[in-house]
Design an enzyme around this catalytic site. Sequence first.
Site, short mmCIF file in Angstrom:
data_model
loop_
_atom_site.label_atom_id
_atom_site.label_comp_id
_atom_site.label_asym_id
_atom_site.label_seq_id
_atom_site.Cartn_x
_atom_site.Cartn_y
_atom_site.Cartn_z
CG ASN A 177 46.48 14.20 84.03
OD1 ASN A 177 46.26 15.40 83.96
ND2 ASN A 177 45.72 13.38 84.75
CG HIS A 198 46.40 13.15 90.33
ND1 HIS A 198 45.06 13.33 90.03
CD2 HIS A 198 46.45 12.53 91.53
CE1 HIS A 198 44.33 12.82 91.02
NE2 HIS A 198 45.15 12.34 91.93
CB SER A 209 51.85 12.36 90.46
OG SER A 209 51.92 11.87 91.78
CG ASP A 244 44.40 10.31 88.04
OD1 ASP A 244 44.78 10.96 87.06
OD2 ASP A 244 43.47 10.68 88.78
#
Length: 195
Positions: free
Chosen positions: A106, A108, A135, A144
């Site tokens: 993912n 972020h 990130s 997260d």
Amino acid sequence: MLRLVVLISGGGSNLRALLDAAEHPDFPARVVAIGADLPADGLAHGEEYGIPTFVVPFGAFESREAWGEELLDQVRQWDADVVILSGFMRLLPPAFVEALSPNLLNTHPAYLPEFPGAHGVRDALAAGVSETGASVIVVDAGVDTGPIVAQERVPVLPDDTEARLHDRIKLVERELLVQVVLGIANHRIDLKDLT
């Protein structure tokens, strides 16, 4: 050649960066499918680049788990080495995460663990910090909270609005994502070592 499935919910700017990088013959990864949880604008990138797309609408299922099962079935059809959440704004059920992690990434718009959640840019501005960041993480069961693969700081300027700051973070986020994919493909990054 690293096979990628990218899941989006919006315009797909990080996806576009990967597609542009993959245009170079020596780039060792290819996006093999693009999925979404709604008819996202970014699916148009699939049409432009000749990449198959699929939509698994969250609202069409009785539960998050049932939706996750269908999404996982769709993703598995493409035999991906890595699945990337790129602006995918839907919480995934635990069974989906367990099935794909650590090969589930993912992006972020914050320097995690600072400012997790859906409003990382807004939260950074509200906190009055002088810098935030971008990130790339391995997705785990939290929000997260997964292992950090790569991150970079981005300064917060005195006249920043949420949109202006987010645009600058996106530039860094795109480059980070491309570099992470390159690192995985070239065996410089081993996702199993991070978990």
